[in-house]
Design a protein around this motif. Structure first.
Motif, PDB file in Angstrom:
ATOM      1  N   MET A 136      23.123  27.034  24.781  1.00 55.99           N
ATOM      2  CA  MET A 136      22.064  27.943  24.428  1.00 55.99           C
ATOM      3  C   MET A 136      21.582  28.644  25.687  1.00 55.99           C
ATOM      4  O   MET A 136      21.384  28.016  26.712  1.00 55.99           O
ATOM      5  CB  MET A 136      20.911  27.181  23.799  1.00 55.99           C
ATOM      6  CG  MET A 136      21.260  26.579  22.482  1.00 55.99           C
ATOM      7  SD  MET A 136      19.924  25.626  21.732  1.00 55.99           S
ATOM      8  CE  MET A 136      18.543  25.925  22.724  1.00 55.99           C
ATOM      9  N   LYS A 137      21.386  29.949  25.557  1.00 55.46           N
ATOM     10  CA  LYS A 137      20.975  30.755  26.696  1.00 55.46           C
ATOM     11  C   LYS A 137      19.909  31.754  26.270  1.00 55.46           C
ATOM     12  O   LYS A 137      19.835  32.140  25.115  1.00 55.46           O
ATOM     13  CB  LYS A 137      22.150  31.534  27.274  1.00 55.46           C
ATOM     14  CG  LYS A 137      23.230  30.692  27.866  1.00 55.46           C
ATOM     15  CD  LYS A 137      24.320  31.550  28.438  1.00 55.46           C
ATOM     16  CE  LYS A 137      25.400  30.671  29.042  1.00 55.46           C
ATOM     17  NZ  LYS A 137      26.431  31.426  29.698  1.00 55.46           N
ATOM     18  N   ALA A 138      19.098  32.163  27.246  1.00 58.33           N
ATOM     19  CA  ALA A 138      18.116  33.226  27.022  1.00 58.33           C
ATOM     20  C   ALA A 138      17.872  33.919  28.351  1.00 58.33           C
ATOM     21  O   ALA A 138      18.201  33.399  29.419  1.00 58.33           O
ATOM     22  CB  ALA A 138      16.811  32.671  26.471  1.00 58.33           C
ATOM     23  N   SER A 139      17.295  35.096  28.258  1.00 55.64           N
ATOM     24  CA  SER A 139      16.927  35.856  29.443  1.00 55.64           C
ATOM     25  C   SER A 139      15.480  36.290  29.282  1.00 55.64           C
ATOM     26  O   SER A 139      15.043  36.636  28.183  1.00 55.64           O
ATOM     27  CB  SER A 139      17.846  37.069  29.571  1.00 55.64           C
ATOM     28  OG  SER A 139      17.556  37.763  30.753  1.00 55.64           O
ATOM     29  N   HIS A 140      14.741  36.250  30.384  1.00 53.00           N
ATOM     30  CA  HIS A 140      13.315  36.558  30.331  1.00 53.00           C
ATOM     31  C   HIS A 140      12.962  37.475  31.503  1.00 53.00           C
ATOM     32  O   HIS A 140      13.103  37.080  32.659  1.00 53.00           O
ATOM     33  CB  HIS A 140      12.516  35.256  30.388  1.00 53.00           C
ATOM     34  CG  HIS A 140      11.057  35.430  30.202  1.00 53.00           C
ATOM     35  ND1 HIS A 140      10.499  35.820  29.011  1.00 53.00           N
ATOM     36  CD2 HIS A 140      10.033  35.263  31.061  1.00 53.00           C
ATOM     37  CE1 HIS A 140       9.193  35.876  29.144  1.00 53.00           C
ATOM     38  NE2 HIS A 140       8.884  35.539  30.380  1.00 53.00           N
ATOM     39  N   PRO A 141      12.490  38.709  31.224  1.00 50.06           N
ATOM     40  CA  PRO A 141      12.137  39.631  32.311  1.00 50.06           C
ATOM     41  C   PRO A 141      10.688  39.446  32.773  1.00 50.06           C
ATOM     42  O   PRO A 141       9.807  39.133  31.974  1.00 50.06           O
ATOM     43  CB  PRO A 141      12.313  41.002  31.666  1.00 50.06           C
ATOM     44  CG  PRO A 141      11.992  40.757  30.217  1.00 50.06           C
ATOM     45  CD  PRO A 141      12.459  39.356  29.919  1.00 50.06           C
ATOM     46  N   ILE A 142      10.451  39.633  34.063  1.00 50.65           N
ATOM     47  CA  ILE A 142       9.113  39.568  34.651  1.00 50.65           C
ATOM     48  C   ILE A 142       8.961  40.769  35.580  1.00 50.65           C
ATOM     49  O   ILE A 142       9.804  40.997  36.452  1.00 50.65           O
ATOM     50  CB  ILE A 142       8.928  38.290  35.502  1.00 50.65           C
ATOM     51  CG1 ILE A 142       9.179  37.023  34.706  1.00 50.65           C
ATOM     52  CG2 ILE A 142       7.564  38.280  36.195  1.00 50.65           C
ATOM     53  CD1 ILE A 142       8.118  36.652  33.730  1.00 50.65           C
ATOM     54  N   ASP A 143       7.889  41.533  35.393  1.00 53.65           N
ATOM     55  CA  ASP A 143       7.542  42.593  36.342  1.00 53.65           C
ATOM     56  C   ASP A 143       6.556  41.998  37.334  1.00 53.65           C
ATOM     57  O   ASP A 143       5.426  41.659  36.977  1.00 53.65           O
ATOM     58  CB  ASP A 143       6.930  43.796  35.629  1.00 53.65           C
ATOM     59  CG  ASP A 143       7.955  44.554  34.806  1.00 53.65           C
ATOM     60  OD1 ASP A 143       9.088  44.736  35.306  1.00 53.65           O
ATOM     61  OD2 ASP A 143       7.638  44.943  33.676  1.00 53.65           O
ATOM     62  N   ILE A 144       6.997  41.833  38.572  1.00 53.17           N
ATOM     63  CA  ILE A 144       6.164  41.211  39.598  1.00 53.17           C
ATOM     64  C   ILE A 144       5.092  42.197  40.047  1.00 53.17           C
ATOM     65  O   ILE A 144       5.373  43.364  40.309  1.00 53.17           O
ATOM     66  CB  ILE A 144       7.036  40.750  40.780  1.00 53.17           C
ATOM     67  CG1 ILE A 144       8.003  39.665  40.300  1.00 53.17           C
ATOM     68  CG2 ILE A 144       6.170  40.258  41.931  1.00 53.17           C
ATOM     69  CD1 ILE A 144       9.040  39.243  41.322  1.00 53.17           C
ATOM     70  N   SER A 145       3.858  41.689  40.136  1.00 50.43           N
ATOM     71  CA  SER A 145       2.745  42.540  40.562  1.00 50.43           C
ATOM     72  C   SER A 145       2.110  41.975  41.824  1.00 50.43           C
ATOM     73  O   SER A 145       2.378  40.843  42.238  1.00 50.43           O
ATOM     74  CB  SER A 145       1.697  42.651  39.440  1.00 50.43           C
ATOM     75  OG  SER A 145       1.027  41.417  39.281  1.00 50.43           O
ATOM     76  N   PHE A 146       1.219  42.762  42.407  1.00 51.29           N
ATOM     77  CA  PHE A 146       0.532  42.391  43.637  1.00 51.29           C
ATOM     78  C   PHE A 146      -0.148  41.027  43.498  1.00 51.29           C
ATOM     79  O   PHE A 146      -0.147  40.222  44.419  1.00 51.29           O
ATOM     80  CB  PHE A 146      -0.491  43.475  44.000  1.00 51.29           C
ATOM     81  CG  PHE A 146      -1.320  43.138  45.194  1.00 51.29           C
ATOM     82  CD1 PHE A 146      -0.809  43.292  46.477  1.00 51.29           C
ATOM     83  CD2 PHE A 146      -2.613  42.656  45.051  1.00 51.29           C
ATOM     84  CE1 PHE A 146      -1.564  42.963  47.589  1.00 51.29           C
ATOM     85  CE2 PHE A 146      -3.384  42.327  46.149  1.00 51.29           C
ATOM     86  CZ  PHE A 146      -2.862  42.490  47.427  1.00 51.29           C
ATOM     87  N   GLY A 147      -0.731  40.747  42.339  1.00 51.73           N
ATOM     88  CA  GLY A 147      -1.430  39.488  42.111  1.00 51.73           C
ATOM     89  C   GLY A 147      -0.527  38.268  42.134  1.00 51.73           C
ATOM     90  O   GLY A 147      -1.017  37.141  42.233  1.00 51.73           O
ATOM     91  N   ASP A 148       0.782  38.450  42.049  1.00 50.53           N
ATOM     92  CA  ASP A 148       1.736  37.341  42.113  1.00 50.53           C
ATOM     93  C   ASP A 148       2.091  36.972  43.547  1.00 50.53           C
ATOM     94  O   ASP A 148       2.801  35.995  43.773  1.00 50.53           O
ATOM     95  CB  ASP A 148       3.029  37.705  41.379  1.00 50.53           C
ATOM     96  CG  ASP A 148       2.816  37.994  39.901  1.00 50.53           C
ATOM     97  OD1 ASP A 148       2.034  37.249  39.261  1.00 50.53           O
ATOM     98  OD2 ASP A 148       3.420  38.956  39.400  1.00 50.53           O
ATOM     99  N   CYS A 149       1.602  37.764  44.496  1.00 51.98           N
ATOM    100  CA  CYS A 149       2.031  37.637  45.892  1.00 51.98           C
ATOM    101  C   CYS A 149       0.965  36.987  46.766  1.00 51.98           C
ATOM    102  O   CYS A 149      -0.230  37.032  46.469  1.00 51.98           O
ATOM    103  CB  CYS A 149       2.367  39.021  46.443  1.00 51.98           C
ATOM    104  SG  CYS A 149       3.711  39.831  45.533  1.00 51.98           S
TER     105      CYS A 149
END
Length: 135
Positions: free
Chosen positions: A1-14
């Motif tokens: 079983m596989k999946a893909s998950h996108p994340i848009d990294i923002s300034f608050g993640d840094c």
């Protein structure tokens, strides 16, 4: 079983240095795991169906290969790589463009309540459920 998950990294993640604060990778791996479960009804529904408290983490690790930054588009691939009697193993690959930025691994268990305590239960019913709904 596989999946893909996108994340848009923002300034608050840094962090102040402008690179992703590393605990976010573990948060995002968890989000990718829950995305994998959505095709099967989601975490809560699966746990209720199996009479379990949940599918919790017993072990987690990550190796970081490149820094991630504000504005990066992170794509996390997750696949269930191994089943054992009381646990299952997930492997994660975090990619920005064609670059591997981290690789992670989790061991999860199907936790149930027994005699007032919480234990890792037999994983066979979970495997059967996921393989049945995956076909």
């Amino acid at each position: 079983m596989k999946a893909s998950h996108p994340i848009d990294i923002s300034f608050g993640d840094c962090d102040p240095a402008g690179i992703v604060f590393y605990p976010n990778a573990f948060r995002w791996m968890d989000a990718a795991f829950h995305a994998l479960l959505r095709d099967h009804g989601g975490h809560g529904r699966i746990a209720r169906k199996l009479g379990a408290l949940g599918l919790g983490v017993a072990d987690s690790s990550a190796r970081f290969h490149r820094p991630m930054h504000d504005g990066d588009r992170l794509e996390i691939g997750v696949h269930l790589s191994e089943w054992s009697r009381r646990s299952f193993t997930l492997e994660y690959r975090g990619m920005v463009a064609e670059n591997l930025v981290f690789a992670g691994k989790e061991v999860r268990c199907l936790f149930t309540r027994v005699n007032g305590g919480i234990v890792a239960g037999d994983i066979a019913p979970l495997r059967e459920l996921l393989e049945m709904t995956h076909e």
